[in-house]
Design an enzyme around this catalytic site. Sequence first.
Site, PDB file in Angstrom:
ATOM      1  N   HIS A  99     -31.412 -98.365  78.256  1.00  0.00           N
ATOM      2  CA  HIS A  99     -31.946 -97.081  77.810  1.00  0.00           C
ATOM      3  C   HIS A  99     -32.559 -97.227  76.427  1.00  0.00           C
ATOM      4  O   HIS A  99     -32.145 -98.065  75.630  1.00  0.00           O
ATOM      5  CB  HIS A  99     -30.852 -96.000  77.781  1.00  0.00           C
ATOM      6  CG  HIS A  99     -29.674 -96.345  76.946  1.00  0.00           C
ATOM      7  ND1 HIS A  99     -28.670 -97.181  77.375  1.00  0.00           N
ATOM      8  CD2 HIS A  99     -29.324 -95.967  75.683  1.00  0.00           C
ATOM      9  CE1 HIS A  99     -27.756 -97.297  76.431  1.00  0.00           C
ATOM     10  NE2 HIS A  99     -28.135 -96.577  75.387  1.00  0.00           N
ATOM     11  N   HIS A 101     -33.460 -94.949  73.041  1.00  0.00           N
ATOM     12  CA  HIS A 101     -33.304 -93.689  72.307  1.00  0.00           C
ATOM     13  C   HIS A 101     -34.639 -93.335  71.666  1.00  0.00           C
ATOM     14  O   HIS A 101     -35.270 -94.191  71.036  1.00  0.00           O
ATOM     15  CB  HIS A 101     -32.295 -93.833  71.164  1.00  0.00           C
ATOM     16  CG  HIS A 101     -30.882 -94.100  71.593  1.00  0.00           C
ATOM     17  ND1 HIS A 101     -29.929 -93.118  71.619  1.00  0.00           N
ATOM     18  CD2 HIS A 101     -30.271 -95.234  72.002  1.00  0.00           C
ATOM     19  CE1 HIS A 101     -28.775 -93.639  72.011  1.00  0.00           C
ATOM     20  NE2 HIS A 101     -28.956 -94.920  72.250  1.00  0.00           N
TER      21      HIS A 101
HETATM   22  P1  AMP Z   1     -25.710 -96.276  73.350  1.00  0.00           P
HETATM   23  O1  AMP Z   1     -24.591 -96.088  72.352  1.00  0.00           O
HETATM   24  O2  AMP Z   1     -26.947 -96.857  72.752  1.00  0.00           O
HETATM   25  O3  AMP Z   1     -25.234 -97.032  74.565  1.00  0.00           O
HETATM   26  O4  AMP Z   1     -26.124 -94.811  73.796  1.00  0.00           O
HETATM   27  C1  AMP Z   1     -25.553 -94.137  74.841  1.00  0.00           C
HETATM   28  C2  AMP Z   1     -25.917 -92.688  74.657  1.00  0.00           C
HETATM   29  O5  AMP Z   1     -25.667 -92.000  75.875  1.00  0.00           O
HETATM   30  C3  AMP Z   1     -25.122 -91.959  73.584  1.00  0.00           C
HETATM   31  O6  AMP Z   1     -26.006 -91.505  72.559  1.00  0.00           O
HETATM   32  C4  AMP Z   1     -24.473 -90.794  74.331  1.00  0.00           C
HETATM   33  O7  AMP Z   1     -24.469 -89.590  73.594  1.00  0.00           O
HETATM   34  C5  AMP Z   1     -25.348 -90.681  75.561  1.00  0.00           C
HETATM   35  N1  AMP Z   1     -24.691 -90.090  76.717  1.00  0.00           N
HETATM   36  C6  AMP Z   1     -23.517 -90.438  77.261  1.00  0.00           C
HETATM   37  N2  AMP Z   1     -23.248 -89.663  78.345  1.00  0.00           N
HETATM   38  C7  AMP Z   1     -24.290 -88.815  78.483  1.00  0.00           C
HETATM   39  C8  AMP Z   1     -24.615 -87.772  79.411  1.00  0.00           C
HETATM   40  N3  AMP Z   1     -23.795 -87.436  80.409  1.00  0.00           N
HETATM   41  N4  AMP Z   1     -25.777 -87.108  79.252  1.00  0.00           N
HETATM   42  C9  AMP Z   1     -26.605 -87.420  78.240  1.00  0.00           C
HETATM   43  N5  AMP Z   1     -26.359 -88.412  77.335  1.00  0.00           N
HETATM   44  C10 AMP Z   1     -25.224 -89.086  77.452  1.00  0.00           C
END
Ligand code: AMP
Length: 136
Positions: A99, A101
């Site tokens: 993913h 950001h």
């Molecule tokens: P990372 O720390 O780069 O792996 O980012 C994962 C991101 O996913 C975090 O910023 C979380 O807030 C986001 N996240 C986790 N679960 C969900 C969800 N159900 N819907 C939207 N975002 C999510």
Amino acid sequence: MEKDIFCKIINGEIPCHKLYEDNDVLAFLDISQVTKGHALVISKKHYENFLTIPQEEMHKVMDVAQRIGQVDIKYLGAKGVNILSNCYEAAGQTVMHFHVHVIPRYEGNEGFILEMKQNDGELNLPAIAKAIKKEL
Ligand code: AMP
């Protein structure tokens, strides 16, 4: 294999605030909203992260990330945007599904600190450059 949370969002098992969808890419609001409009862009096929996704798939995700960043500037009032992708736990990756950001930045924004500290040690830059360069 246990499905990760983003696979569940893609399958519609978990809801999300969808921004964009096509056959390969899904974009939605990050639940944590570091800043207003903080978005995640993901590949529908499961790959662990930026370092393991095939280039063609990665380009499709980056294309959507770029477009969302442009919208943030043009229509959301953002003055800047951070585009970032954490790879592996040591770099802060918590969801092991590729993913990107897209984080809009506003004037006087205090929700986000990106601080790159200079390394205090004596690093051998020629040796480091050589080690990386020879594998590229
Ligand atoms: P990372 O720390 O780069 O792996 O980012 C994962 C991101 O996913 C975090 O910023 C979380 O807030 C986001 N996240 C986790 N679960 C969900 C969800 N159900 N819907 C939207 N975002 C999510």
